[in-house]
Write a protein that holds these residues in place. Structure first.
Motif, short mmCIF file in Angstrom:
data_model
loop_
_atom_site.label_atom_id
_atom_site.label_comp_id
_atom_site.label_asym_id
_atom_site.label_seq_id
_atom_site.Cartn_x
_atom_site.Cartn_y
_atom_site.Cartn_z
N PRO A 261 -1.40 -0.35 -7.39
CA PRO A 261 -0.30 -0.56 -6.42
C PRO A 261 1.05 -0.20 -6.96
CG PRO A 261 -1.02 -2.66 -7.38
CD PRO A 261 -2.16 -1.61 -7.75
N ARG A 262 1.01 0.39 -8.30
CA ARG A 262 2.09 0.74 -8.82
C ARG A 262 2.51 2.08 -9.23
NH1 ARG A 262 3.77 -4.35 -10.43
NH2 ARG A 262 2.47 -5.74 -10.97
N THR A 263 1.29 2.85 -8.75
CA THR A 263 1.51 4.34 -8.69
C THR A 263 2.52 4.99 -7.78
OG1 THR A 263 -0.23 4.75 -7.26
CG2 THR A 263 -0.64 4.79 -9.67
N LEU A 264 3.29 5.90 -8.20
CA LEU A 264 4.34 6.87 -7.54
C LEU A 264 4.23 8.33 -7.76
CD1 LEU A 264 7.07 6.48 -5.63
CD2 LEU A 264 8.14 6.39 -7.54
N PRO A 265 3.20 8.74 -6.94
CA PRO A 265 3.10 10.25 -7.41
C PRO A 265 4.25 10.97 -6.86
CG PRO A 265 1.78 9.56 -5.42
CD PRO A 265 2.46 8.46 -6.05
N ILE A 266 4.32 12.13 -7.63
CA ILE A 266 5.73 13.22 -7.46
C ILE A 266 5.02 14.39 -7.35
CG2 ILE A 266 7.42 11.81 -8.22
CD1 ILE A 266 7.04 13.24 -11.06
N LYS B 94 -1.72 8.37 6.16
CA LYS B 94 -3.33 8.05 5.90
C LYS B 94 -3.49 6.98 4.92
CE LYS B 94 -4.33 11.88 8.39
NZ LYS B 94 -5.01 11.65 9.43
N GLY B 95 -2.56 6.66 4.07
CA GLY B 95 -2.81 5.58 3.07
C GLY B 95 -3.55 5.94 2.03
N PRO B 96 -4.08 4.74 1.15
CA PRO B 96 -4.96 5.01 0.05
C PRO B 96 -6.20 5.15 0.47
CG PRO B 96 -3.66 2.92 -0.18
CD PRO B 96 -3.29 3.66 1.22
N LEU B 97 -6.86 5.92 -0.31
CA LEU B 97 -8.42 6.23 -0.03
C LEU B 97 -9.37 4.91 -0.09
CD1 LEU B 97 -9.70 9.32 -1.91
CD2 LEU B 97 -9.34 9.05 0.49
N PRO B 98 -10.31 4.85 0.69
CA PRO B 98 -10.99 3.43 0.70
C PRO B 98 -11.49 3.06 -0.81
CG PRO B 98 -11.92 4.90 2.48
CD PRO B 98 -10.83 5.60 1.81
N LYS C 237 0.70 -1.17 -0.07
CA LYS C 237 -0.04 -0.02 -0.14
C LYS C 237 0.91 1.14 0.02
CE LYS C 237 -4.22 -1.98 2.05
NZ LYS C 237 -5.06 -1.93 3.16
N THR C 238 1.92 1.38 0.70
CA THR C 238 2.63 2.53 0.90
C THR C 238 4.04 2.45 0.50
OG1 THR C 238 2.97 2.08 3.26
CG2 THR C 238 0.97 3.64 2.78
N THR C 239 4.64 1.05 0.04
CA THR C 239 5.98 1.17 -0.45
C THR C 239 5.75 0.64 -1.74
OG1 THR C 239 6.05 -0.94 0.74
CG2 THR C 239 6.75 1.05 1.98
N ASN D 273 15.80 -1.63 -8.98
CA ASN D 273 17.01 -2.01 -8.11
C ASN D 273 17.17 -2.62 -7.09
OD1 ASN D 273 16.36 0.27 -6.64
ND2 ASN D 273 17.58 1.66 -7.29
N GLY D 274 15.67 -3.03 -6.67
CA GLY D 274 15.74 -3.77 -5.60
C GLY D 274 15.37 -3.21 -4.26
N ARG D 275 15.34 -1.75 -4.29
CA ARG D 275 15.16 -0.95 -3.31
C ARG D 275 13.80 -0.69 -3.06
NH1 ARG D 275 17.10 4.49 -2.23
NH2 ARG D 275 16.54 3.60 -0.18
N THR D 276 13.59 -0.84 -1.64
CA THR D 276 11.99 -0.58 -1.32
C THR D 276 12.02 0.66 -0.67
OG1 THR D 276 11.43 -3.11 -1.02
CG2 THR D 276 10.06 -1.56 0.00
N ILE D 277 11.08 1.58 -1.20
CA ILE D 277 10.94 2.85 -0.86
C ILE D 277 9.42 3.24 -0.62
CG2 ILE D 277 12.92 3.69 -2.00
CD1 ILE D 277 11.15 5.02 -4.17
N PRO D 278 9.24 4.53 0.33
CA PRO D 278 8.00 4.96 0.12
C PRO D 278 7.34 5.52 -1.08
CG PRO D 278 9.44 5.96 2.16
CD PRO D 278 10.15 5.16 1.04
N ARG D 279 6.08 5.04 -1.01
CA ARG D 279 5.29 5.09 -2.55
C ARG D 279 5.22 6.71 -2.79
NH1 ARG D 279 0.38 2.83 -5.21
NH2 ARG D 279 -0.24 1.92 -3.29
N LEU D 280 5.87 7.57 -2.50
CA LEU D 280 5.96 8.93 -2.66
C LEU D 280 7.05 9.75 -2.91
CD1 LEU D 280 3.91 11.51 -2.38
CD2 LEU D 280 4.80 11.63 -0.06
N GLY D 281 7.17 10.39 -4.23
CA GLY D 281 8.47 11.01 -4.62
C GLY D 281 8.04 12.37 -4.49
N MET D 282 8.95 13.31 -4.89
CA MET D 282 8.96 14.90 -4.66
C MET D 282 9.56 15.37 -6.08
SD MET D 282 7.98 15.82 -1.86
CE MET D 282 7.14 14.54 -0.65
#
Length: 330
Positions: A289-294, A312-316, A5-7, A12-21
């Protein structure tokens, strides 16, 4: 790639929060003739403080481009993230600018230009290798793009770039190169007013990352602009007469039709104690599950609000439409 949900686990194998800037705004002003392409004046010290705050909050993905601020965005990001090689930086190529005049000078995609752009980006970003390099020309002819991505394959083989993608809103462009081993991401416009469902389907079918530019509809979905508020002359949102893709703002003000659409979704996005910004980001996470908003930023307060959406995570789940029956919500 495995995602939750949030990662997100990257190529490259790195797990990161599912949010960029997104780092367009921190580049400062640049122009095409008299047409502003930036978001107004910036304070580099404030930009660097905001980047550091984002990293402190766990953000590990920053997106920029070689032309933002005529290269200034890359320079600021490189300074702020000096020695932080664990942070993923995505940049883009295709539009040339003159750093001295802050003027756009054209769009190019030949091998020599691509290679020169890569070297310039490496220098500005203070990196030995680019994590993700994206083709920036949205509507480039598909049949001519093969040579572009052949060049990117060569650069990847030489160790100059780790992976590549295309910043495009055209599904046929994204699908054309989706099977290449180095092609890992599509950057495209996506928000509650623009679901981009066909592109998301291509991303999901090919195990790519959907990098969402415009997740806040150029700031409209922050809810912080009043209908009678006019933005400055250096702000790209004041250039709707010259930029046909500038649909959310008209002559520096909120476009009236989108003000109505915002009112229609306001309370849905604010569910669960979210701000409008956090609801708009949560909507994107709920779509796939593949979206990464910036989302863009210029201040630490904006960074903190954006990052707060992760709590807060994804909307219901479910589906809904606005009062006009025109906007898929979630």
């Amino acid at each position: 790639m495995t995602l939750n949900k949030t990662t997100i686990t990257l190529w490259n194998g790195r797990t990161i929060p599912r949010l960029g800037m997104g780092c367009w705004a921190i580049g400062g002003p640049f122009y095409a003739g008299d047409v502003p392409l930036g978001w107004g004046d910036v304070d580099d010290r404030e930009s660097i403080a905001a980047i550091h705050r984002a990293v402190d909050l766990g953000i590990s993905f920053f997106d920029t481009a070689s032309n933002y601020g005529a290269g200034h965005s890359e320079e600021v990001l490189g300074e702020a993230l000096r020695g932080r090689d664990e942070v993923v930086i995505a940049t883009k190529f295709g539009f040339a600018t003159d750093p001295a005049t802050k003027q756009a000078t054209g769009a190019f995609a030949d091998p020599d230009f691509i290679r020169a752009s890569v070297e310039t980006s490496l220098t500005r970003l203070r990196r030995e290798r680019l994590d993700l390099l994206q083709f920036h020309i949205n509507d480039f002819p598909p049949e001519q793009s093969d040579a572009v991505f052949d060049t990117l394959d060569a650069l990847r083989g030489e160790g100059k770039i780790d992976a590549y993608g295309w910043s495009t809103d055209f599904p046929d462009r994204a699908a054309r190169h989706a099977k290449r081993p180095g092609f890992v991401a599509v950057q495209h416009n996506m928000n509650v007013f623009a679901p981009a469902s066909e592109l998301v389907s291509i991303v999901e079918a090919n195990n790519l990352v959907s990098i969402n530019r415009g997740p806040l509809a150029m700031g409209l979905l922050s809810g912080k602009f009043k209908p009678d508020q006019t933005l400055g002359a250096k702000d790209v949102r004041s250039a709707s007469a010259s930029l046909d893709w500038m649909i959310y703002f008209r002559d520096g003000r909120i476009a009236p039709e989108y003000a109505g659409r915002l009112d229609a979704v306001r309370e849905l996005l604010r569910s669960g104690g979210r701000t409008l910004t956090q609801g708009a980001l949560g909507w994107l996470w709920a779509k796939s599950p593949r979206t990464l908003p910036i989302p863009g930023f210029r201040t630490t307060a904006q960074v903190e609000e954006n990052a707060g959406a992760l709590n807060k995570g994804p909307l219901p789940g479910g589906h809904g439409r606005d009062r006009r029956g025109a906007i898929e919500l979630f």
